[in-house]
Design a protein around this motif. Structure first.
Motif, PDB file in Angstrom:
ATOM      1  N   LEU A  49       0.890  -1.235   0.052  1.00 10.57           N
ATOM      2  CA  LEU A  49       0.120   0.085  -0.103  1.00 10.57           C
ATOM      3  C   LEU A  49       0.823   1.223   0.068  1.00 10.57           C
ATOM      4  N   LEU A  50       1.943   1.147   0.779  1.00  6.96           N
ATOM      5  CA  LEU A  50       3.062   2.361   0.662  1.00  6.96           C
ATOM      6  C   LEU A  50       3.559   2.687  -0.744  1.00  6.96           C
ATOM      7  N   VAL A  51       3.887   1.439  -1.453  1.00 11.02           N
ATOM      8  CA  VAL A  51       4.353   1.739  -2.639  1.00 11.02           C
ATOM      9  C   VAL A  51       3.321   2.049  -3.689  1.00 11.02           C
ATOM     10  N   ILE A  52       2.064   1.719  -3.599  1.00 11.93           N
ATOM     11  CA  ILE A  52       0.840   2.180  -4.512  1.00 11.93           C
ATOM     12  C   ILE A  52       0.675   3.676  -4.086  1.00 11.93           C
ATOM     13  N   ILE A  53       0.736   4.148  -2.886  1.00  4.66           N
ATOM     14  CA  ILE A  53       0.384   5.533  -2.546  1.00  4.66           C
ATOM     15  C   ILE A  53       1.717   6.401  -3.031  1.00  4.66           C
ATOM     16  N   THR A  54       2.782   5.886  -2.688  1.00  6.93           N
ATOM     17  CA  THR A  54       4.038   6.624  -3.318  1.00  6.93           C
ATOM     18  C   THR A  54       4.029   7.067  -4.592  1.00  6.93           C
ATOM     19  N   ILE A  55       3.922   5.869  -5.374  1.00  7.89           N
ATOM     20  CA  ILE A  55       4.074   6.042  -7.070  1.00  7.89           C
ATOM     21  C   ILE A  55       2.770   6.794  -7.538  1.00  7.89           C
ATOM     22  N   LEU A  70       3.851  -0.292 -10.208  1.00 12.99           N
ATOM     23  CA  LEU A  70       2.681   0.086  -9.517  1.00 12.99           C
ATOM     24  C   LEU A  70       1.707  -1.007  -9.773  1.00 12.99           C
ATOM     25  N   SER A  71       1.813  -1.549 -10.784  1.00 13.60           N
ATOM     26  CA  SER A  71       0.990  -2.659 -11.304  1.00 13.60           C
ATOM     27  C   SER A  71       1.120  -3.743 -10.524  1.00 13.60           C
ATOM     28  N   LEU A  72       2.800  -4.246 -10.522  1.00 16.61           N
ATOM     29  CA  LEU A  72       3.165  -5.302  -9.605  1.00 16.61           C
ATOM     30  C   LEU A  72       2.801  -5.225  -8.025  1.00 16.61           C
ATOM     31  N   ALA A  73       2.960  -3.947  -7.633  1.00 16.75           N
ATOM     32  CA  ALA A  73       2.428  -3.663  -6.235  1.00 16.75           C
ATOM     33  C   ALA A  73       0.888  -3.596  -6.185  1.00 16.75           C
ATOM     34  N   VAL A  74       0.210  -3.340  -6.979  1.00 17.71           N
ATOM     35  CA  VAL A  74      -1.310  -3.678  -7.116  1.00 17.71           C
ATOM     36  C   VAL A  74      -1.450  -5.358  -6.741  1.00 17.71           C
ATOM     37  N   CYS A  78      -3.103  -7.366  -3.169  1.00 16.93           N
ATOM     38  CA  CYS A  78      -4.061  -8.523  -3.308  1.00 16.93           C
ATOM     39  C   CYS A  78      -3.497  -9.859  -2.669  1.00 16.93           C
ATOM     40  N   VAL A  79      -2.225 -10.064  -2.856  1.00 14.68           N
ATOM     41  CA  VAL A  79      -1.728 -11.492  -2.346  1.00 14.68           C
ATOM     42  C   VAL A  79      -1.911 -11.488  -0.899  1.00 14.68           C
ATOM     43  N   GLY A  80      -1.747 -10.242  -0.350  1.00 19.34           N
ATOM     44  CA  GLY A  80      -1.683  -9.994   1.382  1.00 19.34           C
ATOM     45  C   GLY A  80      -3.330 -10.749   1.565  1.00 19.34           C
ATOM     46  N   PHE A  81      -4.388 -10.436   0.829  1.00 17.58           N
ATOM     47  CA  PHE A  81      -5.535 -10.847   1.337  1.00 17.58           C
ATOM     48  C   PHE A  81      -5.633 -12.401   1.106  1.00 17.58           C
ATOM     49  N   ILE A  82      -4.992 -12.813   0.022  1.00 14.04           N
ATOM     50  CA  ILE A  82      -5.007 -14.151  -0.232  1.00 14.04           C
ATOM     51  C   ILE A  82      -4.343 -15.150   0.825  1.00 14.04           C
ATOM     52  N   PHE A  83      -3.433 -14.448   1.691  1.00 14.56           N
ATOM     53  CA  PHE A  83      -2.802 -15.090   2.777  1.00 14.56           C
ATOM     54  C   PHE A  83      -3.871 -15.375   3.849  1.00 14.56           C
ATOM     55  N   ASN A 285       6.628 -14.020  -2.049  1.00 16.08           N
ATOM     56  CA  ASN A 285       7.490 -13.167  -2.851  1.00 16.08           C
ATOM     57  C   ASN A 285       6.786 -11.575  -2.840  1.00 16.08           C
ATOM     58  N   SER A 286       5.505 -11.634  -2.710  1.00 18.94           N
ATOM     59  CA  SER A 286       4.761 -10.409  -2.617  1.00 18.94           C
ATOM     60  C   SER A 286       5.087  -9.547  -1.278  1.00 18.94           C
ATOM     61  N   PHE A 287       5.480 -10.200  -0.249  1.00 17.73           N
ATOM     62  CA  PHE A 287       6.120  -9.465   0.887  1.00 17.73           C
ATOM     63  C   PHE A 287       7.663  -8.967   0.583  1.00 17.73           C
ATOM     64  N   LEU A 288       8.340  -9.727  -0.300  1.00 12.27           N
ATOM     65  CA  LEU A 288       9.669  -9.208  -0.336  1.00 12.27           C
ATOM     66  C   LEU A 288       9.722  -8.352  -1.368  1.00 12.27           C
ATOM     67  N   ASN A 289       8.934  -8.145  -2.364  1.00 12.60           N
ATOM     68  CA  ASN A 289       9.182  -6.943  -3.472  1.00 12.60           C
ATOM     69  C   ASN A 289       9.340  -5.724  -2.693  1.00 12.60           C
ATOM     70  N   PRO A 290       8.356  -5.176  -1.883  1.00 12.01           N
ATOM     71  CA  PRO A 290       8.635  -3.740  -1.332  1.00 12.01           C
ATOM     72  C   PRO A 290       9.864  -3.697  -0.455  1.00 12.01           C
ATOM     73  N   MET A 291      10.424  -4.827   0.207  1.00 12.05           N
ATOM     74  CA  MET A 291      11.284  -4.742   0.984  1.00 12.05           C
ATOM     75  C   MET A 291      12.727  -4.681   0.066  1.00 12.05           C
ATOM     76  N   ILE A 292      12.693  -5.063  -0.929  1.00 11.50           N
ATOM     77  CA  ILE A 292      13.578  -4.804  -1.830  1.00 11.50           C
ATOM     78  C   ILE A 292      13.760  -3.313  -2.301  1.00 11.50           C
ATOM     79  N   TYR A 293      12.721  -2.648  -2.616  1.00 11.53           N
ATOM     80  CA  TYR A 293      12.579  -1.115  -2.752  1.00 11.53           C
ATOM     81  C   TYR A 293      13.102  -0.606  -1.676  1.00 11.53           C
TER      82      TYR A 293
END
Length: 323
Positions: A49-55, A70-74, A78-83, A285-293
């Motif tokens: 959500l931070l990535v989405i707001i930022t971009i 931004l597309s990848l962040a969206v 959503c993967v966070g809700f799949i969890f 992986n969806s958790f790791l992506n924003p950590m890489i940023y």
């Protein structure tokens, strides 16, 4: 006593043999798994959500590459809700309705498919930026990036509808009550393997091999006194693009490391616990992506400070120079 033990191992004890069997674990293991998965879910949603707001908010970041991020962040958001659904299935029991099961099944197709498509688009973007820098700004524009993102999600939705059309009613296919299993036609499974693994992964690998070959040749040219004069202009153009390629290269490598085990285990005989682990690794992986940023993008850390300190609520904050 044996009857009580049997009932304890059922999803719906009052239904007897009609109920599915649940996985019985020690309470301490359940608590640990709930804490870990819940934490990952909350952090995945929050960070993306931070990535989405930022971009979305800062105009300085409205570039073609960042719209693909931004597309990848969206999709990662959503993967966070799949969890959340995966937490429900910790004991292998589905306590929600058949409609929720279908929603969960659809979500598990459309979100990862859009995520894979976004990574392919990022690889294409970096390929053009590094291998054809002189024409990059004419070939890759903000509008074209937006159209590509729209088509990526549209095709993911269309592809999901095709697969869903081959799915039987989850409630009708379940062998027992308390199960959420969807049946997909074998032809659709083969198609899914090609479209979501073989083709995109091959494309990503080919493009990034080419990117790093060009990057390595430019690095050698920079160390050559003869070539420096000739390549000075092109090196200046490509410096920021090469840095972005390295950062996004990390994203691609991590993505492939999380994706590959899931498909290997899916198409080989494996235990339920093994499949559950690689599926969670895939979503992790969806958790790791924003950590890489956070670690590799200074502008992202600066934007997070803006957001958390509520400075983005001030007028004109979207024009802030955060680069």
């Amino acid at each position: 006593r044996s009857s009580n033990n049997l009932s304890a191992g059922l999803c719906y004890p009052h239904l007897g043999n009609s109920s599915c069997r649940r996985i019985v674990r020690p309470p301490s293991v359940y608590v640990l798994l709930y804490i870990i998965l819940s934490s990952i879910s909350v952090l995945t949603v929050t960070l993306n959500l931070l990535v989405i707001i930022t971009i979305s908010h800062f105009k300085k970041l409205h570039s073609p590459t960042n719209f693909l991020l931004l597309s990848l962040a969206v999709s990662d958001f959503c993967v966070g809700f799949i969890f959340i659904f995966e937490i429900i299935l910790l004991d292998n029991c589905w306590y929600l309705s058949a409609r929720w099961c279908m929603f969960f099944s659809v979500l598990c197709i459309i979100v990862p498919t859009a995520s894979i498509g976004s990574v392919v688009l990022i690889s294409i973007d970096r390929y053009i930026a590094v291998c054809d820098p002189l024409h990059y700004h004419t070939k890759v524009t903000v509008n074209r990036a937006k159209i590509s993102v729209f088509l990526c999600w549209f095709c993911s939705a269309l592809y999901t509808l095709v697969l869903v059309d081959h799915m039987k009613n989850p409630a009708g296919f379940n062998s027992c009550i308390g199960e959420c299993v969807t049946f997909i036609h074998p032809v659709a499974i083969v198609l899914d393997l090609f479209l979501t693994l073989i083709f995109p992964v091959s494309t990503i690998l080919i493009l990034y091999v080419r990117v790093f070959v060009v990057a390595a040749s430019q690095a050698r040219a920079m160390h050559s006194h003869v070539a420096v004069v000739k390549l000075q202009g092109s090196v200046k153009v490509n410096k920021s693009e090469l840095k972005a390629a390295r950062v996004l290269g990390v994203v691609v490598v991590v993505f492939l490391c999380c994706l590959t085990p899931f498909y290997i285990v899916s198409f080989l005989y494996s235990t339920l616990s093994t499949f559950y682990f690689v599926k969670c690794l895939y979503y992790f992986n969806s958790f790791l992506n924003p950590m890489i940023y956070v670690f590799l993008y200074p502008w992202f850390r600066k934007c997070v400070k803006y957001i958390l300190s509520l400075q983005i609520l001030k007028s004109g904050s979207s024009e802030a120079n955060i680069m």
